[in-house]
Scaffold this active site. Structure first.
Site, PDB file in Angstrom:
ATOM      1  N   CYS A   2       0.828  -1.201   0.000  1.00 36.18           N
ATOM      2  CA  CYS A   2       0.000   0.000   0.000  1.00 36.18           C
ATOM      3  C   CYS A   2       0.867   1.258   0.000  1.00 36.18           C
ATOM      4  O   CYS A   2       2.030   1.223   0.387  1.00 36.18           O
ATOM      5  CB  CYS A   2      -0.867   0.021   1.244  1.00 36.18           C
ATOM      6  N   ARG A  27       2.533   0.782  -6.135  1.00 32.99           N
ATOM      7  CA  ARG A  27       2.788   0.001  -4.916  1.00 32.99           C
ATOM      8  C   ARG A  27       1.634  -0.947  -4.609  1.00 32.99           C
ATOM      9  O   ARG A  27       1.813  -1.956  -3.935  1.00 32.99           O
ATOM     10  CB  ARG A  27       2.984   0.949  -3.731  1.00 32.99           C
ATOM     11  N   TRP A  73      -3.247  -2.459  -1.328  1.00 33.73           N
ATOM     12  CA  TRP A  73      -3.014  -3.816  -1.828  1.00 33.73           C
ATOM     13  C   TRP A  73      -3.546  -4.719  -0.729  1.00 33.73           C
ATOM     14  O   TRP A  73      -2.960  -4.819   0.341  1.00 33.73           O
ATOM     15  CB  TRP A  73      -1.520  -4.023  -2.062  1.00 33.73           C
ATOM     16  N   ASN A  99      -0.552   1.220   6.437  1.00 30.01           N
ATOM     17  CA  ASN A  99       0.132   0.136   5.718  1.00 30.01           C
ATOM     18  C   ASN A  99       0.641  -0.838   6.763  1.00 30.01           C
ATOM     19  O   ASN A  99       1.167  -0.405   7.788  1.00 30.01           O
ATOM     20  CB  ASN A  99       1.362   0.647   4.963  1.00 30.01           C
ATOM     21  N   GLY A 100       0.536  -2.113   6.503  1.00 28.27           N
ATOM     22  CA  GLY A 100       1.062  -3.099   7.455  1.00 28.27           C
ATOM     23  C   GLY A 100      -0.045  -3.994   7.957  1.00 28.27           C
ATOM     24  O   GLY A 100      -1.151  -4.028   7.397  1.00 28.27           O
ATOM     25  N   GLU A 478      14.587 -16.082 -14.433  1.00 24.71           N
ATOM     26  CA  GLU A 478      14.113 -14.713 -14.570  1.00 24.71           C
ATOM     27  C   GLU A 478      13.253 -14.558 -15.831  1.00 24.71           C
ATOM     28  O   GLU A 478      12.269 -13.817 -15.823  1.00 24.71           O
ATOM     29  CB  GLU A 478      15.304 -13.741 -14.567  1.00 24.71           C
ATOM     30  N   LYS A 482       9.431 -13.172 -15.648  1.00 23.72           N
ATOM     31  CA  LYS A 482       8.936 -11.997 -16.380  1.00 23.72           C
ATOM     32  C   LYS A 482       7.699 -12.369 -17.183  1.00 23.72           C
ATOM     33  O   LYS A 482       6.708 -11.657 -17.189  1.00 23.72           O
ATOM     34  CB  LYS A 482       9.985 -11.430 -17.341  1.00 23.72           C
ATOM     35  N   GLU A 485       4.557 -13.119 -14.877  1.00 21.93           N
ATOM     36  CA  GLU A 485       3.967 -12.032 -14.090  1.00 21.93           C
ATOM     37  C   GLU A 485       3.291 -10.967 -14.943  1.00 21.93           C
ATOM     38  O   GLU A 485       2.332 -10.361 -14.495  1.00 21.93           O
ATOM     39  CB  GLU A 485       4.959 -11.421 -13.100  1.00 21.93           C
ATOM     40  N   HIS A 501      13.857 -35.659 -15.744  1.00 18.16           N
ATOM     41  CA  HIS A 501      13.485 -36.225 -14.442  1.00 18.16           C
ATOM     42  C   HIS A 501      12.060 -35.860 -14.058  1.00 18.16           C
ATOM     43  O   HIS A 501      11.690 -35.995 -12.885  1.00 18.16           O
ATOM     44  CB  HIS A 501      14.474 -35.759 -13.368  1.00 18.16           C
ATOM     45  N   LYS A 603       4.557  -3.464  -6.058  1.00 22.35           N
ATOM     46  CA  LYS A 603       5.968  -3.210  -6.327  1.00 22.35           C
ATOM     47  C   LYS A 603       6.862  -3.514  -5.139  1.00 22.35           C
ATOM     48  O   LYS A 603       7.903  -4.136  -5.266  1.00 22.35           O
ATOM     49  CB  LYS A 603       6.125  -1.742  -6.747  1.00 22.35           C
TER      50      LYS A 603
HETATM   51  C1  F6R Z   1       9.643  -9.352 -10.230  1.00 18.15           C
HETATM   52  C2  F6R Z   1       9.783  -8.482  -9.089  1.00 18.15           C
HETATM   53  C3  F6R Z   1       9.831  -9.084  -7.733  1.00 18.15           C
HETATM   54  C4  F6R Z   1      10.894  -8.381  -6.900  1.00 18.15           C
HETATM   55  C5  F6R Z   1      10.832  -8.860  -5.444  1.00 18.15           C
HETATM   56  C6  F6R Z   1      11.921  -8.235  -4.590  1.00 18.15           C
HETATM   57  O1  F6R Z   1       9.655  -8.653 -11.433  1.00 18.15           O
HETATM   58  O2  F6R Z   1       9.847  -7.301  -9.238  1.00 18.15           O
HETATM   59  O3  F6R Z   1      10.029 -10.462  -7.757  1.00 18.15           O
HETATM   60  O4  F6R Z   1      12.136  -8.649  -7.470  1.00 18.15           O
HETATM   61  O5  F6R Z   1       9.588  -8.566  -4.894  1.00 18.15           O
HETATM   62  O6  F6R Z   1      11.804  -6.847  -4.569  1.00 18.15           O
HETATM   63  P1  F6R Z   1      12.996  -5.926  -4.102  1.00 18.15           P
HETATM   64  O7  F6R Z   1      14.076  -6.045  -5.109  1.00 18.15           O
HETATM   65  O8  F6R Z   1      12.429  -4.552  -4.020  1.00 18.15           O
HETATM   66  O9  F6R Z   1      13.448  -6.448  -2.768  1.00 18.15           O
END
Ligand code: F6R
Length: 608
Positions: A2, A27, A73, A99-100, A478, A482, A485, A501, A603
């Protein structure tokens, strides 16, 4: 997670709150709301959905110069109008945004008694009800309530009886004060403040601040005064502009030649063929004393850490492991003096990464941070570190920050390698390759039209596999991350050796497999994995930096080939990663997805 924005001053607060929420929307974006002290009354508007839903609900201007806003969120309660923040007490005297998570919400509700009537299913609303029972001024009333709370909070409160005062508090969820001229702001993220001021104060856990247009005061939970110093921030406003591009994600992908350059800038030491990393707080003697390295992070940061582990291990011959921060912290880890711990985080606020850092430091371990967000909690709590300097990343899916994490690891691997067995000549070659990286990324970006065609060709797939070996495996992880998500195509990554396997059972003519084929010793084995997939009728997309000699075999087997410039262990993941970012972006685009704000995600994950 949030986002919070709060403002008190002479300007009309409504547009400031809405602009702040726009910048915070990345966020969390399932509902939004604002409360403003307007003509001695608190006026609240909230709406499920994105910010435009809130804007369409606000009929006409709401006058007033003091207010709070929130973008949510959901954790407790579905994303509905009622559960959106702010929450008020029954008499509408106080409004709060939170938030929290309040862990003892049930006990607090018991305290408030059966007659308390709640208008939401959130844990946060209880705070507004408790505030209504406290005597005294707002600052101390908030302190009294927080003394009853078990849990985490970034909190902002307004009170119709103190129409230009805001009280904010922090425990485990970031809050930053912004100091303006005859105005004060607070936000959970610098992005919401940078348009108004470059003077900021980071609150620490357990601090409560009272803001008025004249200034601020900060106390701790025991009522003692905390003297806080303001820091000056670089103007990073430009990063919050899409620069005419359709999405932040696209801008952040194509900005990478520059952001990589920023990460490298001033850190390559040609004279001694090594890296110069001033923020590590480690002497040459400390570097050779490192016997093991443990890298901790979440999501893409973890995958960058896995690539970093390979870089360091191959150049410095130090055993390195990379582990999910959340798992590490809960397994009562053994912390050793001669192990170097590294936490990796774009936001510097990820709860699990922060908790792992605290666990290591509590047990006496030395922790370095690889962090993008300057002044973030992780950046402030580590013993030393490397800032990525990638600039703020707005799109939820990490791209430029992920790549800059890789570069930070490359620099560290070079430094550790040169403090051990890497010769000056090899060091110079590695530096040359790092200097070449921005151009190599430009070459990959120039392949966008063909990658977009590929994405379109495979967009109807229900499932996709990404496989790679050793250095190729984190790239595969990765790449799958990508794609899933932002396009919502189910994508899984495996070490290529694991295919037979189990996962091979799922390979059919409808499951494309991206095979990561670096130009390394394992190339012939990875080509055999392609054969296994082809034998089951699976379409193969080869992502390769293979040299001429192997090209023919790869071309003959693969249905499609993405050929990127050759790169060594330090830059391979970055070069190939950009190609997979473009693939995911165009897949998502052709499926009409919301690429910047994918469903269910946020985010900065500041809750456990
Ligand atoms: C994927 C993504 C997340 C972040 C993860 C860690 O695209 O953005 O998997 O990498 O939430 O976030 P940070 O780097 O801010 O600790």
């Amino acid at each position: 997670m949030c986002g919070i924005i709060a403002y008190t001053g002479k300007q009309p607060v409504l547009p400031i709150l809405l602009d702040g929420l726009k910048r915070l929307e990345y966020r969390g974006y399932d509902s939004t709301g604002i409360s403003i002290v307007s003509r001695k009354k608190i006026k609240t508007v909230k709406a499920a959905g994105k910010l435009n839903m809130l804007e369409s609900k606000i009929n006409g201007p709401i006058t007033g110069g003091c207010g709070i806003g929130h973008t949510r969120w959901a954790t407790h309660g579905a994303p509905t109008d009622e559960n959106a923040h702010p929450h008020t007490d029954p008499s509408n005297r106080f409004a709060i945004v939170h938030n929290g998570i309040i862990e003892n919400v049930d006990a607090l509700k018991k305290l408030l008694g059966k007659e308390a009537v709640y208008s939401s299913q959130t844990d946060s609303e209880v705070l507004a009800h408790l505030l209504a029972l406290q005597p005294g001024d707002l600052l101390h009333a908030v302190r009294e309530v927080l003394a009853m709370v078990v849990g985490t909070y970034g909190l902002a409160v307004i009170d119709q009886q103190h129409p230009d005062t805001i009280v904010v508090a922090r425990n485990g969820s970031p809050l930053i004060l912004g100091i303006g001229e005859n105005e004060m702001l607070a936000a959970s993220d610098m992005s919401a403040l940078s348009r108004h001021t470059n003077q900021a104060v980071h609150l620490d856990d357990g601090e409560i601040a009272k803001l008025s247009p004249q200034g601020f005061e900060v106390i701790r939970m025991d009522s003692s005064v905390a003297n806080k110093e303001a820091i000056t921030l670089n103007n990073q406003n430009a990063n919050y502009d899409r620069g005419g591009h359709p999405h932040y994600l696209y801008k952040e992908i194509i900005d990478q030649p520059d952001t990589v350059q920023q990460t490298l800038s001033g850190r390559l030491d040609d004279r001694f063929s090594t890296a110069h990393l001033g923020g590590l707080n480690l002497e040459a003697r400390d570097l050779i004393g490192v016997k093991r390295i443990t890298i901790l992070g979440c999501g893409s940061a973890l995958y960058a850490g896995m690539a970093g582990a390979n870089m360091i291990e191959s150049l410095a011959r130090i055993p390195v492991t990379a582990e999910a921060a959340a798992e590490f912290r809960y397994r009562n880890p053994v912390i050793e003096q001669d192990t170097l711990y590294i936490v990796v985080s774009q936001s510097g606020e990820t709860f699990d990464t922060l908790a792992a850092l605290r666990e290591v430091r509590r047990k006496g371990g030395f922790v370095l941070g690889i962090v993008n967000s300057v002044g973030s909690t992780i950046a402030r709590e580590v013993d030393g570190g490397i800032y990525m300097h990638a600039g703020p990343e707005v799109s939820v899916a990490s791209t430029k920050a992920y790549t800059s994490m890789l570069i930070a690891f490359a620099l560290l691997a070079l430094l550790l390698g040169r403090s051990r067995d890497v010769s000056p000549q090899q060091g110079s070659r590695l530096i040359a390759d790092l200097k070449q990286l921005p151009d190599n990324i430009r070459s990959v970006l120039a392949m966008e039209p063909e990658i977009a065609k590929l994405a379109d060709k495979y967009k109807k797939s229900q499932s996709a596999f990404f496989i790679g070996r050793t250095n190729g495996f984190p790239i595969a992880l990765e790449g799958a991350q990508k794609l899933k998500e932002i396009s919502y195509i189910h994508a899984e990554a495996y070490p290529a050796s694991e295919l037979k396997h189990g996962p091979l059972a799922l390979v059919t003519g409808k499951t494309p497999c991206v095979v990561v084929l670096p130009n390394d010793d394992l190339l012939p084995k990875s080509i055999s994995s392609m054969e296994e997939i082809k034998a089951r009728g699976g379409p193969v997309i080869a992502l390769t930096s293979a040299a001429q000699t192997d090209e023919d075999r790869i071309d003959a087997l693969a249905d499609d080939v993405i050929r990127v410039p050759d790169a060594d262990v330090l830059t391979l993941s970055a070069v190939m990663g950009v190609a997979l970012q473009l693939f995911a972006y165009h897949s998502a685009l052709s499926l009409g997805r919301d690429v910047d704000q994918p469903r269910n995600l946020a985010k900065s994950v500041t809750v456990e």
